[in-house]
Motif scaffolding. Structure first.
Motif, PDB file in Angstrom:
ATOM      1  N   THR A  54       0.836  -1.205   0.000  1.00 34.21           N
ATOM      2  CA  THR A  54       0.000   0.000   0.000  1.00 34.21           C
ATOM      3  C   THR A  54       0.870   1.254   0.000  1.00 34.21           C
ATOM      4  OG1 THR A  54      -1.798  -1.133   1.131  1.00 34.21           O
ATOM      5  CG2 THR A  54      -1.772   1.267   1.283  1.00 34.21           C
ATOM      6  N   ARG A  55       1.894   1.255   0.851  1.00 36.07           N
ATOM      7  CA  ARG A  55       2.792   2.419   0.917  1.00 36.07           C
ATOM      8  C   ARG A  55       3.592   2.575  -0.374  1.00 36.07           C
ATOM      9  NH1 ARG A  55       3.452   0.346   6.171  1.00 36.07           N
ATOM     10  NH2 ARG A  55       5.496  -0.523   5.674  1.00 36.07           N
ATOM     11  N   VAL A  58       1.799   4.226  -3.588  1.00 38.05           N
ATOM     12  CA  VAL A  58       1.567   5.672  -3.655  1.00 38.05           C
ATOM     13  C   VAL A  58       2.489   6.329  -4.674  1.00 38.05           C
ATOM     14  CG1 VAL A  58       1.693   7.823  -2.315  1.00 38.05           C
ATOM     15  CG2 VAL A  58       0.649   5.778  -1.316  1.00 38.05           C
ATOM     16  N   ASP A  61       1.191   6.318  -8.206  1.00 38.45           N
ATOM     17  CA  ASP A  61      -0.149   6.901  -8.376  1.00 38.45           C
ATOM     18  C   ASP A  61      -1.256   5.871  -8.229  1.00 38.45           C
ATOM     19  OD1 ASP A  61       0.902   9.458  -8.822  1.00 38.45           O
ATOM     20  OD2 ASP A  61       1.233   8.980 -10.944  1.00 38.45           O
ATOM     21  N   ARG A  63      -3.738   4.116  -5.331  1.00 34.38           N
ATOM     22  CA  ARG A  63      -4.251   4.147  -3.968  1.00 34.38           C
ATOM     23  C   ARG A  63      -4.913   2.802  -3.678  1.00 34.38           C
ATOM     24  NH1 ARG A  63      -1.289   7.933  -3.615  1.00 34.38           N
ATOM     25  NH2 ARG A  63      -1.874  10.089  -3.915  1.00 34.38           N
TER      26      ARG A  63
END
Length: 163
Positions: A54-55, A58, A61, A63
């Motif tokens: 998840t991190r 980012v 681009d 989410r």
């Protein structure tokens, strides 16, 4: 555009799914303490992997949803299991455990392949952060695979010959 977001999403979904499957299997087989404890431990790895993905997403681009709450058994599943027991369709616990181990092994195999694809695309794109992520997480997925494989090899002979 490149395929990195596609692989990240597939891997994120796969790790979240494996975590849910491991926790659900640990709950179903709570009478098997060794299985339950190890399943919960390796579920934590998948949880951590999903958070790290998840991190990392980012910067591409993308989410992705955050951590999952522990899976809740839906009412349909409860009804289905209750009815199955009532009409005598509940397989022996050992066979259920083997089925769960097979499903867990297949899910971990899919994640392993996705980690490999991420490592390859990261290398081609010269993305050292993603390459490091794959190098950190993939070995734990391989350990999940070895654990399920060992459990299947250990339990299959005794459970399947006693039918």
């Amino acid at each position: 555009m490149n395929g990195i977001p596609i692989v990240l999403r597939a891997l994120h979904d796969g790790e979240r799914d494996l975590e849910q499957q491991l926790l659900a299997a640990a709950d179903r087989h709570r009478a098997e303490p060794e299985f339950r404890h190890v399943a919960k431990d390796v579920a934590r790895w998948s949880h951590e992997h999903a958070e790290r993905i998840t991190r990392a997403a980012v910067s591409h681009d993308l989410r992705l949803p955050g951590p999952l709450d522990p899976p809740a058994d839906g009412p349909l599943r409860t009804v289905r299991e209750t009815l199955g027991r009532a009409v005598g369709r509940q397989p022996a616990p050992g066979l259920l455990l083997l089925r769960d181990l097979r499903d867990l092994h297949l899910a971990a195999t899919e994640n392993s392949l996705s980690w490999e694809m991420l490592a390859q695309v990261a290398q081609a794109a010269k993305d050292t952060r993603l390459l490091d992520l794959a190098a950190d997480c993939h070995p734990q997925t391989l350990r999940q695979l070895r654990w399920t494989n060992t459990m299947i090899k250990t339990l299959s002979p005794q459970l399947l010959t006693s039918l």
